[in-house]
Design a protein around this motif. Structure first.
Motif, PDB file in Angstrom:
ATOM      1  N   VAL A 176      34.349  33.837  34.725  1.00  0.00           N
ATOM      2  CA  VAL A 176      34.674  34.719  35.853  1.00  0.00           C
ATOM      3  C   VAL A 176      35.283  33.914  37.000  1.00  0.00           C
ATOM      4  O   VAL A 176      36.293  34.320  37.603  1.00  0.00           O
ATOM      5  CB  VAL A 176      33.418  35.478  36.330  1.00  0.00           C
ATOM      6  CG1 VAL A 176      33.715  36.251  37.611  1.00  0.00           C
ATOM      7  CG2 VAL A 176      32.923  36.428  35.240  1.00  0.00           C
ATOM      8  N   GLN A 177      34.691  32.763  37.293  1.00  0.00           N
ATOM      9  CA  GLN A 177      35.223  31.927  38.370  1.00  0.00           C
ATOM     10  C   GLN A 177      36.635  31.440  38.040  1.00  0.00           C
ATOM     11  O   GLN A 177      37.525  31.445  38.897  1.00  0.00           O
ATOM     12  CB  GLN A 177      34.297  30.735  38.598  1.00  0.00           C
ATOM     13  CG  GLN A 177      34.727  29.843  39.752  1.00  0.00           C
ATOM     14  CD  GLN A 177      33.746  28.705  40.006  1.00  0.00           C
ATOM     15  OE1 GLN A 177      32.814  28.491  39.235  1.00  0.00           O
ATOM     16  NE2 GLN A 177      33.947  27.971  41.088  1.00  0.00           N
ATOM     17  N   THR A 180      39.085  34.288  38.337  1.00  0.00           N
ATOM     18  CA  THR A 180      39.334  34.588  39.752  1.00  0.00           C
ATOM     19  C   THR A 180      40.350  33.611  40.331  1.00  0.00           C
ATOM     20  O   THR A 180      41.294  34.011  41.037  1.00  0.00           O
ATOM     21  CB  THR A 180      38.025  34.522  40.555  1.00  0.00           C
ATOM     22  OG1 THR A 180      37.104  35.495  40.043  1.00  0.00           O
ATOM     23  CG2 THR A 180      38.277  34.795  42.026  1.00  0.00           C
ATOM     24  N   THR A 183      43.919  34.483  39.142  1.00  0.00           N
ATOM     25  CA  THR A 183      44.530  35.759  39.527  1.00  0.00           C
ATOM     26  C   THR A 183      45.331  35.528  40.798  1.00  0.00           C
ATOM     27  O   THR A 183      44.764  35.338  41.881  1.00  0.00           O
ATOM     28  CB  THR A 183      43.447  36.836  39.724  1.00  0.00           C
ATOM     29  OG1 THR A 183      42.706  36.982  38.507  1.00  0.00           O
ATOM     30  CG2 THR A 183      44.068  38.172  40.095  1.00  0.00           C
ATOM     31  N   LYS A 192      41.230  37.760  45.452  1.00  0.00           N
ATOM     32  CA  LYS A 192      39.822  37.933  45.130  1.00  0.00           C
ATOM     33  C   LYS A 192      39.419  39.389  45.297  1.00  0.00           C
ATOM     34  O   LYS A 192      39.731  40.021  46.298  1.00  0.00           O
ATOM     35  CB  LYS A 192      38.943  37.047  46.005  1.00  0.00           C
ATOM     36  CG  LYS A 192      39.157  35.555  45.761  1.00  0.00           C
ATOM     37  CD  LYS A 192      38.185  34.711  46.577  1.00  0.00           C
ATOM     38  CE  LYS A 192      38.372  33.223  46.271  1.00  0.00           C
ATOM     39  NZ  LYS A 192      37.421  32.380  47.040  1.00  0.00           N
ATOM     40  N   TYR A 259      35.559  42.242  40.256  1.00  0.00           N
ATOM     41  CA  TYR A 259      36.343  41.027  40.470  1.00  0.00           C
ATOM     42  C   TYR A 259      37.856  41.242  40.411  1.00  0.00           C
ATOM     43  O   TYR A 259      38.618  40.437  40.936  1.00  0.00           O
ATOM     44  CB  TYR A 259      35.936  39.953  39.453  1.00  0.00           C
ATOM     45  CG  TYR A 259      34.471  39.600  39.527  1.00  0.00           C
ATOM     46  CD1 TYR A 259      33.964  38.864  40.592  1.00  0.00           C
ATOM     47  CD2 TYR A 259      33.590  40.034  38.546  1.00  0.00           C
ATOM     48  CE1 TYR A 259      32.623  38.554  40.669  1.00  0.00           C
ATOM     49  CE2 TYR A 259      32.237  39.726  38.612  1.00  0.00           C
ATOM     50  CZ  TYR A 259      31.750  38.997  39.677  1.00  0.00           C
ATOM     51  OH  TYR A 259      30.417  38.691  39.756  1.00  0.00           O
ATOM     52  N   VAL A 261      39.943  40.831  38.031  1.00  0.00           N
ATOM     53  CA  VAL A 261      40.683  39.761  37.357  1.00  0.00           C
ATOM     54  C   VAL A 261      41.443  40.272  36.130  1.00  0.00           C
ATOM     55  O   VAL A 261      42.314  39.570  35.605  1.00  0.00           O
ATOM     56  CB  VAL A 261      39.740  38.611  36.936  1.00  0.00           C
ATOM     57  CG1 VAL A 261      39.117  37.967  38.168  1.00  0.00           C
ATOM     58  CG2 VAL A 261      38.647  39.093  35.972  1.00  0.00           C
TER      59      VAL A 261
END
Length: 441
Positions: A176-177, A180, A183, A192, A259, A261
């Protein structure tokens, strides 16, 4: 108007009558072996390469590729042709979808042919793929591949933005990080969350592509310690109401809802994730080996693969396709000779070199035919490392219908934001009757 699923069930219900009227005599009509498949143009080109090699080695043999437009078209064509007493000589099908035909007893078991073969030894193949095509103790089909999900990523974009590439052992939170950070707006700024501050910050590159489906959700439920069904051998319902399953489901839909993303539903409609990745507008894509043939045609960037992220333990989900011979085939002996060639070491080396498969033949999978570092992905061993952890989804005869119904529900959850409690409840209530109609091998 009859719904497509009802039509398919009606066609299959007439199969036993059709196959009981002399269609299974085994006599050859002298025509070409007809192989029914579907796939992207690059995948079909891989099968033509295999057929060309076979015909070159056997000048008197002919194999005709019969192309379905997609998976649903293949299932409908197969059901119609079998019911009409004129099936193809072979068809290539994923284990998740062959159960409806196995349950109707319209696939010719291959055990006797395998036992008599001088080219095939079942011990040479990955058991998880062989087992996926065993029904009532009989080997109905022979698998060509033993793929798993992997994360394809655009190395050029990662280097451009200075983000660390994914690596073995990374977690869901790591993914996920990373998604992010990848993106990005057209000006290179990180975006974000789901809200942008004007058109200038609309994503030009999305961090991740993943479809909202059971086959994408399953490995993360398993990794978190949960199960997707109550009994993998004879399932009667989904079990996505457990804490582990709910966590995995929430995290999947939050990729879009919390998120931002992943692309929106409108963006996916305009350009599917695989095309978006090939066009350099998607940093990562969660998919199986079959995408490799397409991505090898992409230009302008370098790409590679990484393993799936984990929650607790590494777990993969099996992707495997096999050659099956329907009862009533006009050229069964000729079909077997091609099938034998395709599955044996020589044929598997040929198809592996095209990029299409993770070979089910253990020796070929561990050879340069598959692991050739000169051909992307450089990190192809990711697929082999995943094999000991892969689990198969149920092969209940109604599984295709279960997947279709659940896809629509999960799609609404990810793109429309349906409440998690409602999603879990709807998945159970709408699929439980379909499970009840299913037959098991």
């Amino acid at each position: 108007m009859m719904r497509p699923k009802a039509l398919l069930a009606l066609l299959l219900s007439t199969v036993l009558l059709a196959t009981g009227c002399g269609a299974g005599s085994g006599a050859s009509d002298g025509g070409p072996v007809r192989l029914l498949v579907f796939g992207a143009p690059e995948e079909l080109a891989a099968y033509r390469t295999l057929i060309d090699a076979y015909e070159k080695k056997h000048p008197d043999a002919r194999v005709q590729l019969v192309e379905a437009s997609d998976r649903k078209d293949l299932l409908a064509r197969l059901a119609t042709s079998v019911a009409g007493g004129a099936p193809p000589d072979l068809f290539l099908m994923n284990y998740r979808f062959y159960g409806q035909f196995a349950a109707k007893n319209v696939i010719e078991p291959l055990d006797d042919r395998i036992a008599a073969s001088e080219q095939l030894d079942p011990a040479d193949y990955y058991p998880v793929a062989m087992d996926a095509f065993t029904w009532d103790g009989r080997q109905l089909c022979l698998p060509q591949n033993v793929s798993s999900l992997a994360v394809y990523y655009n190395r050029t974009l990662f280097q451009k933005y200075g983000v660390a590439e994914p690596k073995a052992g990374w977690t869901w939170n790591d993914m996920v990080q990373t998604a992010t950070m990848m993106t990005r707006a057209a000006n290179g700024a990180v975006i974000k969350g789901t809200e942008s501050e004007g058109a200038a910050l609309l994503p030009a590159v999305h961090g991740l592509g993943v479809e909202p489906s059971i086959i994408r959700l399953a490995p993360f439920v398993w990794s978190a310690g949960g199960e997707i069904v109550d009994d993998p051998a004879k399932p009667t319902r989904f079990t996505l109401d457990s804490p582990a399953a709910r966590e995995a489901l929430k995290n999947l839909v939050d990729l879009r809802l919390a998120y931002g993303v992943t692309p929106t539903d409108q963006e996916v409609e305009a350009e599917d994730d695989e095309s978006r990745f090939a066009n350099g507008r998607l940093a990562m894509l969660m998919t199986s080996r079959r995408a490799t043939t397409n991505f090898r045609t992409a230009t302008g960037f370098e790409w590679d693969v990484a393993p799936l992220p984990v929650y607790g333990k590494p777990v993969g989900v099996l992707h495997s396709d096999a050659y099956c011979m329907p009862k009533g085939a006009k050229n069964p002996d000729a079909a077997w000779r091609f099938l034998e060639f395709a599955i044996a070491e020589e044929g598997q080396r040929i198809i592996a070199a095209t990029g299409r498969t993770v070979p089910s033949h253990v020796g070929v999978a561990n050879s340069p035919a598959f692991l050739d570092p000169a051909q992307p992905p450089r990190n192809a061993k990711v697929f082999l490392d995943a094999i000991p952890t892969v689990r198969a989804l149920p092969t209940v005869s109604t599984w295709p219908e279960i997947e279709d119904v659940s896809y629509g529900i999960l799609e609404n959850a990810m793109f429309r934001g349906d409440r998690l409690d409602d999603v879990v409840r709807q998945l159970d209530t709408e699929t439980r009757p379909i499970f009840a109609r299913g037959e098991h091998g």
